[in-house]
Design an enzyme around this catalytic site. Structure first.
Site, PDB file in Angstrom:
ATOM      1  N   LYS A  66      18.526  -4.442   6.247  1.00  0.00           N
ATOM      2  CA  LYS A  66      18.254  -4.765   4.837  1.00  0.00           C
ATOM      3  C   LYS A  66      19.385  -5.605   4.240  1.00  0.00           C
ATOM      4  CE  LYS A  66      15.196  -3.498   2.613  1.00  0.00           C
ATOM      5  NZ  LYS A  66      13.879  -4.137   2.340  1.00  0.00           N
ATOM      6  N   THR A 124      20.646  18.448   6.208  1.00  0.00           N
ATOM      7  CA  THR A 124      21.544  17.992   7.272  1.00  0.00           C
ATOM      8  C   THR A 124      23.001  18.366   6.993  1.00  0.00           C
ATOM      9  OG1 THR A 124      21.628  15.806   6.237  1.00  0.00           O
ATOM     10  CG2 THR A 124      20.064  16.104   8.030  1.00  0.00           C
ATOM     11  N   GLY A 128       9.372  11.020  -4.933  1.00  0.00           N
ATOM     12  CA  GLY A 128       7.964  11.162  -4.610  1.00  0.00           C
ATOM     13  C   GLY A 128       7.360  10.067  -3.769  1.00  0.00           C
ATOM     14  N   ASN A 143      17.050   6.358  -3.699  1.00  0.00           N
ATOM     15  CA  ASN A 143      15.831   7.099  -3.387  1.00  0.00           C
ATOM     16  C   ASN A 143      14.939   7.202  -4.616  1.00  0.00           C
ATOM     17  OD1 ASN A 143      16.647   7.664  -0.717  1.00  0.00           O
ATOM     18  ND2 ASN A 143      17.896   9.366  -1.416  1.00  0.00           N
ATOM     19  N   TYR A 184      18.919   0.457   9.853  1.00  0.00           N
ATOM     20  CA  TYR A 184      18.066   0.165   8.697  1.00  0.00           C
ATOM     21  C   TYR A 184      18.878  -0.533   7.613  1.00  0.00           C
ATOM     22  CZ  TYR A 184      15.562   0.980   4.330  1.00  0.00           C
ATOM     23  OH  TYR A 184      14.957   0.819   3.099  1.00  0.00           O
ATOM     24  N   LYS A 194      21.339   1.685   1.113  1.00  0.00           N
ATOM     25  CA  LYS A 194      21.840   1.726   2.493  1.00  0.00           C
ATOM     26  C   LYS A 194      22.297   0.355   2.990  1.00  0.00           C
ATOM     27  CE  LYS A 194      19.231   5.862   3.723  1.00  0.00           C
ATOM     28  NZ  LYS A 194      18.903   6.203   2.315  1.00  0.00           N
ATOM     29  N   ARG A 203      -0.415  -4.594   6.998  1.00  0.00           N
ATOM     30  CA  ARG A 203      -1.060  -4.560   8.315  1.00  0.00           C
ATOM     31  C   ARG A 203      -1.875  -3.290   8.525  1.00  0.00           C
ATOM     32  NH1 ARG A 203       4.465  -4.001  11.959  1.00  0.00           N
ATOM     33  NH2 ARG A 203       5.100  -1.937  11.241  1.00  0.00           N
ATOM     34  N   THR A 246       0.808  -1.217   0.000  1.00  0.00           N
ATOM     35  CA  THR A 246       0.000   0.000   0.000  1.00  0.00           C
ATOM     36  C   THR A 246       0.845   1.272   0.000  1.00  0.00           C
ATOM     37  OG1 THR A 246      -0.184  -0.102   2.415  1.00  0.00           O
ATOM     38  CG2 THR A 246      -1.989  -1.060   1.129  1.00  0.00           C
ATOM     39  N   GLY A 247       2.155   1.140  -0.116  1.00  0.00           N
ATOM     40  CA  GLY A 247       3.031   2.304  -0.224  1.00  0.00           C
ATOM     41  C   GLY A 247       3.176   2.753  -1.670  1.00  0.00           C
TER      42      GLY A 247
END
Length: 328
Positions: free
Chosen positions: A139, A190, A168, A165, A135, A127, A37, A13-14
């Protein structure tokens, strides 16, 4: 390849899930199962796709193997997207990241083998290459589990996709910057030297399909991606907003962040081949029958590593990329 096939998408659902489902529906599958979930996100997605008869939504958590096994019954392909993805969240709650990103991935593997699924595609991240945060570490462990699964006595094949990345997606820096420009009249970065890989969502899913179709099992397919300085991305968004006197504020690097991201580490470059114009393929250090022979005619890469600090896009190129993605 997907015609009349049943597909399971974990974490579907992402943003990746939406685009994956859009492109899968064009291939005339028998059924697409969305396993997540989040009840609210499932309801929204069902409405977005006009209650499409081929979509079947299943409430479940990849931390629960029995629920996964039930969802995998008669499935041909699994696209494993479900993960805790935000670096600060995984740094603050590493046990939860371990349960979802590592144990959850092993549950997907076990369920796929139990149900004799044809192929499992694991969506990983830059990453995971020489990880500096939990994270990325979780992965990377998921990648190793997926690769190792190809040594087990099963007809199921497992392959990894590693990308950077995607423009959007939920929590994307683009949305953060646009909101800051509108609401705060300043953008927080950052570190002014920070660089990242970027790709449009549509291109990312097309490349995922290519790896799904052409992989043997046990590889890590690495997408070749353009990179840019985050400050240049911010400047382009500021210019496109038409607002003046927007300040750029340097915030300092957060725990686990890198200045440059890696898609391919120095260690991995020793077993990586140049597959085509869109991909490198990392071959595993463990033995998987037939894999090295399959790629024996491909040339090894002439790179020590592949990081986001080289070949940077100009601001004009960034602008073109954002326009292509419909963000400006």
């Amino acid at each position: 390849m997907f015609s009349n096939q049943t597909v399971l998408v974990t974490g579907g659902t992402g943003s990746w899930g939406y685009e994956l489902v859009r492109q899968l529906l064009k291939e005339n599958p028998k059924e697409i199962r969305i396993f997540t979930r989040n009840e609210s996100n499932q309801f929204t997605m069902k409405q977005e796709f006009d209650n499409h008869p081929k979509l079947h939504f299943i409430i479940g958590d990849i931390k629960e193997k029995d629920a996964l096994i039930e969802a995998c019954c008669d499935v041909d392909f699994i696209f494993h997207l479900a993960a805790l993805k935000h670096v600060p969240v995984c740094e603050d709650q590493p046990i939860e990241a371990l349960k979802t990103n590592v144990i959850g991935t092993q549950n997907v593997i076990d369920a796929a083998i139990t149900c004799n699924v044809h192929r499992v595609v694991y969506i990983s991240t830059d990453k995971a290459a020489n990880p500096s945060n939990f994270y990325g570490l979780s992965k990377a462990m998921g990648e190793r589990l997926i690769i190792h699964a190809n040594t087990l006595k099963t007809n199921t094949r497992f392959v990894c996709i590693r990308g950077g990345n995607v423009l959007g997606t939920n929590g994307s820096v683009i949305h953060v910057f646009k909101r800051q420009i509108q609401e705060k009249q300043k953008v927080g970065i950052t570190d002014l030297n920070m660089t990242r890989f970027f790709l449009t969502l549509q291109d990312a899913i097309k490349l995922v399909f290519k790896a799904t179709i052409e992989s043997l099992g046990g590889e890590i397919f690495v997408m070749k991606m353009p990179a840019c300085k985050i400050v240049d991305l911010a400047q382009v968004l500021i210019e496109a907003s038409g607002k003046e006197n927007i300040e750029i504020e340097e915030l300092g690097i957060r725990p686990g962040e890198k200045i440059n991201e890696l898609l391919l580490s120095k260690y991995e470059s020793k077993t990586t081949i140049a597959y085509d114009d869109e991909y490198f393929v990392i071959l595993p250090s463990i033995h998987i029958p037939g894999l090295k022979e399959h790629y024996s005619n491909y040339k090894p890469i002439n790179l020590e590593s592949y990081h986001s600090g080289t070949g940077l896009m100009s601001q004009n190129e960034i602008k073109e990329m954002l326009m292509k993605g419909g963000f400006i």
